[in-house]
Design a protein around this motif. Structure first.
Motif, mmCIF file in Angstrom:
data_model
loop_
_atom_site.group_PDB
_atom_site.id
_atom_site.type_symbol
_atom_site.label_atom_id
_atom_site.label_comp_id
_atom_site.label_asym_id
_atom_site.label_seq_id
_atom_site.Cartn_x
_atom_site.Cartn_y
_atom_site.Cartn_z
ATOM 1 N N LYS A 1 0.837 -1.197 0.000
ATOM 2 C CA LYS A 1 0.000 0.000 0.000
ATOM 3 C C LYS A 1 0.874 1.251 0.000
ATOM 4 O O LYS A 1 1.998 1.250 0.508
ATOM 5 C CB LYS A 1 -0.923 0.003 1.223
ATOM 6 C CG LYS A 1 -1.910 -1.169 1.216
ATOM 7 C CD LYS A 1 -2.855 -1.109 2.400
ATOM 8 C CE LYS A 1 -3.840 -2.271 2.371
ATOM 9 N NZ LYS A 1 -4.778 -2.245 3.526
ATOM 10 N N ASP A 2 0.337 2.337 -0.576
ATOM 11 C CA ASP A 2 1.103 3.578 -0.711
ATOM 12 C C ASP A 2 1.593 4.112 0.634
ATOM 13 O O ASP A 2 2.689 4.669 0.734
ATOM 14 C CB ASP A 2 0.259 4.648 -1.403
ATOM 15 C CG ASP A 2 -0.027 4.312 -2.862
ATOM 16 O OD1 ASP A 2 0.730 3.489 -3.421
ATOM 17 O OD2 ASP A 2 -0.986 4.877 -3.432
ATOM 18 N N ILE A 3 0.784 3.921 1.670
ATOM 19 C CA ILE A 3 1.117 4.506 2.967
ATOM 20 C C ILE A 3 2.296 3.790 3.634
ATOM 21 O O ILE A 3 2.871 4.297 4.606
ATOM 22 C CB ILE A 3 -0.122 4.501 3.892
ATOM 23 C CG1 ILE A 3 0.062 5.516 5.031
ATOM 24 C CG2 ILE A 3 -0.404 3.098 4.424
ATOM 25 C CD1 ILE A 3 -1.185 5.749 5.847
ATOM 26 N N GLN A 4 2.691 2.634 3.101
ATOM 27 C CA GLN A 4 3.846 1.923 3.677
ATOM 28 C C GLN A 4 5.093 2.801 3.630
ATOM 29 O O GLN A 4 5.896 2.818 4.581
ATOM 30 C CB GLN A 4 4.103 0.615 2.929
ATOM 31 C CG GLN A 4 5.207 -0.228 3.564
ATOM 32 C CD GLN A 4 5.628 -1.396 2.698
ATOM 33 O OE1 GLN A 4 5.857 -1.235 1.490
ATOM 34 N NE2 GLN A 4 5.730 -2.578 3.293
ATOM 35 N N LYS A 5 5.262 3.546 2.550
ATOM 36 C CA LYS A 5 6.427 4.425 2.395
ATOM 37 C C LYS A 5 6.469 5.458 3.518
ATOM 38 O O LYS A 5 7.552 5.805 4.005
ATOM 39 C CB LYS A 5 6.374 5.120 1.035
ATOM 40 C CG LYS A 5 7.574 6.019 0.758
ATOM 41 C CD LYS A 5 7.459 6.682 -0.604
ATOM 42 C CE LYS A 5 8.642 7.624 -0.832
ATOM 43 N NZ LYS A 5 8.528 8.322 -2.143
ATOM 44 N N HIS A 6 5.303 5.931 3.926
ATOM 45 C CA HIS A 6 5.215 6.920 4.995
ATOM 46 C C HIS A 6 5.826 6.369 6.287
ATOM 47 O O HIS A 6 6.622 7.043 6.955
ATOM 48 C CB HIS A 6 3.742 7.294 5.218
ATOM 49 C CG HIS A 6 3.506 8.251 6.341
ATOM 50 N ND1 HIS A 6 3.522 9.618 6.158
ATOM 51 C CD2 HIS A 6 3.259 8.048 7.666
ATOM 52 C CE1 HIS A 6 3.294 10.211 7.317
ATOM 53 N NE2 HIS A 6 3.129 9.279 8.246
ATOM 54 N N PHE A 7 5.491 5.128 6.622
ATOM 55 C CA PHE A 7 6.000 4.542 7.866
ATOM 56 C C PHE A 7 7.466 4.132 7.746
ATOM 57 O O PHE A 7 8.192 4.120 8.747
ATOM 58 C CB PHE A 7 5.119 3.368 8.288
ATOM 59 C CG PHE A 7 3.786 3.815 8.831
ATOM 60 C CD1 PHE A 7 3.675 4.331 10.109
ATOM 61 C CD2 PHE A 7 2.648 3.756 8.042
ATOM 62 C CE1 PHE A 7 2.452 4.764 10.600
ATOM 63 C CE2 PHE A 7 1.423 4.187 8.526
ATOM 64 C CZ PHE A 7 1.325 4.700 9.814
ATOM 65 N N LYS A 8 7.914 3.814 6.537
ATOM 66 C CA LYS A 8 9.345 3.568 6.338
ATOM 67 C C LYS A 8 10.141 4.840 6.598
ATOM 68 O O LYS A 8 11.225 4.800 7.191
ATOM 69 C CB LYS A 8 9.600 3.068 4.917
ATOM 70 C CG LYS A 8 9.234 1.613 4.691
ATOM 71 C CD LYS A 8 9.571 1.182 3.271
ATOM 72 C CE LYS A 8 9.278 -0.302 3.052
ATOM 73 N NZ LYS A 8 9.580 -0.708 1.664
ATOM 74 N N GLU A 9 9.604 5.981 6.166
ATOM 75 C CA GLU A 9 10.276 7.260 6.405
ATOM 76 C C GLU A 9 10.295 7.596 7.889
ATOM 77 O O GLU A 9 11.265 8.184 8.388
ATOM 78 C CB GLU A 9 9.582 8.377 5.615
ATOM 79 C CG GLU A 9 9.805 8.293 4.116
ATOM 80 C CD GLU A 9 9.105 9.414 3.352
ATOM 81 O OE1 GLU A 9 8.269 10.122 3.968
ATOM 82 O OE2 GLU A 9 9.401 9.604 2.163
ATOM 83 N N ILE A 10 9.238 7.207 8.606
ATOM 84 C CA ILE A 10 9.230 7.412 10.060
ATOM 85 C C ILE A 10 10.326 6.567 10.708
ATOM 86 O O ILE A 10 11.085 7.048 11.551
ATOM 87 C CB ILE A 10 7.856 7.050 10.662
ATOM 88 C CG1 ILE A 10 6.800 8.103 10.251
ATOM 89 C CG2 ILE A 10 7.934 6.958 12.179
ATOM 90 C CD1 ILE A 10 5.401 7.790 10.745
#
Length: 592
Positions: free
Chosen positions: A148-157
């Motif tokens: 899912k697209d939001i996975q990248k968001h949590f990788k950046e976190i």
């Protein structure tokens, strides 16, 4: 979580087993049959409900003396919770999603997880994926969102590559954390002097720089909080209810500036209850829904118009979910009654001087069953006008005696904090029949009757204060900023309660507020204030809504059109074709 699952919620702040001796367990049919439907947590000495064994009979809910239990049947299917705070507590199922280069607006009731979602997206809270016995693990969250697209968001976190700036909801808490000069606070936030100078100018903070955070008003503190948020060099900005305490002029000025700050590499999520501002600012909308303090779900992205309209309609089409059993619609200004046969109260022209500020008021009158909305920026004399009518201030000319009984709900609510809500409404000036029939159920006060005033949330306190004002045997209701701290649904519920009480009693009301849609929804006519903020104010004669709104919006350089489906006024995006067309025709408030 499958369809027909039950969610059990126990409000630990209300549960008092010492006074009821675990009445819920003693009455539970499952327990009587030998099942562990309700057990006792010996550590906390609180009941625990097994949601699988619970039959949903409702006995514990109805018999709990503190109204601390909810049993909710979920008639739609969800994935497992993304986060749950504990056994029999609130759970969140999914999140709104930021998108670079855009402003995402989030709308929904208070208590359905909007602030929890922001805390997760900002990295302040790692979700536990529904396993409340364990701490959240960022690696498990990344696996959870695989593909899912939001996975990248949590990788950046995880990699500490996501720079986040967060404007908190309760700006009144800032002085407790930073009781220092505002200039010092802002300089700590940003070392870019040019950026700082620009934001001070845009948010009109120059006169506040040498004041401490504890020395400024709520509106001034809100602008300081917004400035501190925007000064940070972030890629993702969260603004949680940024318009609280701001007047209409400030709301639109700041909304325009927020749009200017968004670039291709930045994104913004805005939680907001002022529909006009949310419509004006957002590129798309996500609706958060659920059961208050029980569970929350976030819709897919929708266009701004579609998202707000579906929220008002109470039905989300793509999700095929009904979030409310009734729709909310507005009455066109052209359909409103603008004349009354009988004048109930008149006031003469008068002046009032407060220090260096001078207010001049034109004479006016208000009719039986009529509600007059009071419109204008902060520091222009609206509250001063109300206080003169209420008898709390004398005019410069002389004391004005209306020979009318008046009830006044001030902007800053002052009630006896040691009383319970029940005790407040048992006072002798309260009309019991009005409270029981017109107020208690409509404002959902039943469940907080035994709470002390000091323990109420901002929204609960607002409902109590408005209801208390309306329960008095008077001729005129003066209500200052009744929409503050209320979500969209509650604002319209409160508006309807006020309208129904005024019409039913044959009385009248002046309503001061900074939510343009709330004022349009509730008012029969408008009293417009103009002048120079903090120096001089002028109250014009009471006039028609369309003319007053048009004059006000022209000064603010904002145009509104009417949504054909809900009839709500919609703010045009600045520079849009509709915006330019209406300005050319001098039709800033368009109602046809």
């Amino acid at each position: 979580m499958s369809k027909d699952t039950r969610i059990a919620i126990i409000d630990k702040s209300k549960c008092q087993p010492k006074t009821c001796n675990f009445l819920c367990k003693r009455l539970c049919p499952g327990v009587r049959m030998g099942e562990d439907t309700i057990t006792i947590d010996e550590t906390q000495r609180l009941p625990v409900i097994d949601e699988v064994l619970c039959s949903g009979c409702g006995i514990c809910v109805n018999r709990c003396p503190q109204h601390a239990i909810k049993i909710i049947k979920i008639d739609i299917s969800f994935d497992e919770p993304l986060h749950q705070y504990g056994k029999n507590t609130f759970r969140l199922f999914n999140l709104p999603t930021p998108q670079k280069g855009f402003v995402s607006g989030v709308i929904g009731k208070n208590g359905v997880g909007k602030t929890t979602a922001i805390n997760i997206l900002s990295g302040n809270l790692f979700p536990n994926l529904g396993n409340h016995s364990e701490k959240g693990d960022i690696n498990k969250v990344i696996d959870f969102y695989k593909g899912k697209d939001i996975q990248k968001h949590f990788k950046e976190i995880k990699d500490e590559k996501l720079n986040v700036s967060y404007k908190i909801q309760k700006v009144e808490d800032i002085p407790k954390l930073f009781d220092e000069k505002i200039e010092t606070l802002l300089k700590k936030t940003s070392k870019d002097s040019k950026h700082l100078k620009k934001i001070i100018e845009k948010l009109e903070l120059k006169e506040l720089l040498n004041k401490k955070t504890s020395e400024v008003s709520g509106g001034e503190l809100q602008r300081v909080a917004i400035a501190a948020c925007l000064l940070k060099d972030a890629s993702l900005y969260f603004l949680d209810e940024f318009s609280t305490f701001l007047d209409i002029k400030q709301k639109f000025n700041i909304a325009r500036y927020l749009r200017e700050t968004i670039s291709e590499e930045k994104s913004m999520i805005v939680i907001e209850h002022d529909l006009a501002i949310l419509d004006y600012l957002s590129d798309f909308i996500q609706v958060m829904f659920g059961n208050v303090n029980a569970y929350g779900v976030c819709s897919e992205k929708k266009s701004t118009k579609k998202g707000i309209n579906e929220f008002l309609d109470g039905f989300l089409k793509e999700e095929n979910i009904r979030i409310r059993n009734h729709s909310i619609s507005f009455t066109s200004v052209n359909e409103k009654t603008t004349t009354r046969s009988t004048t109930l109260m008149s006031y003469p022209s008068f002046n009032k001087t407060l220090g260096s500020f001078k207010l001049s008021v034109n004479e006016g009158h208000i009719g039986v069953g009529e509600i007059v909305g009071v419109l204008g920026p902060n520091a222009i004399g609206k509250t001063t006008f109300i206080k003169v009518l209420a008898g709390e201030l004398d005019s410069d000319d002389k004391q004005i005696n209306f020979n009318k009984k008046i009830a006044y709900k001030p902007q800053y609510i002052k009630l006896n904090e040691e009383k319970t809500v029940r005790e407040l409404f048992l006072e002798k000036e309260v009309i019991n029949d009005v409270f029981e029939v017109d107020i208690k159920k409509q404002l959902n006060l039943d469940k907080i009757l035994d709470q002390k005033i000091s323990k109420l949330s901002g929204g609960e306190l607002q409902k109590v204060a408005v209801g208390y004002c309306l329960c008095k045997d008077v001729d005129i209701y003066l209500i200052d900023e009744p929409s503050a701290f209320l979500d969209v649904e509650l604002r319209l519920i409160v508006a309807n309660v006020i309208k129904n009480r005024v019409n039913k009693s044959g009385k009248c009301a002046f309503i001061v507020d900074h939510d343009l849609l709330f004022l349009e929804y509730i008012s029969d006519k408008v009293l417009l204030f103009e002048g120079v903020c903090g120096k001089e104010g002028y109250a014009k004669k009471i006039g028609a809504i369309e003319e007053s709104f048009n004059n006000f919006l022209k000064k603010e350089d904002v145009t509104f059109r009417q949504d054909p489906q809900t009839k709500r006024p919609r703010a045009n995006k600045p520079g849009s074709q509709k915006d330019q067309e209406q300005k050319k025709n001098n039709s800033y408030y368009y109602t046809n």
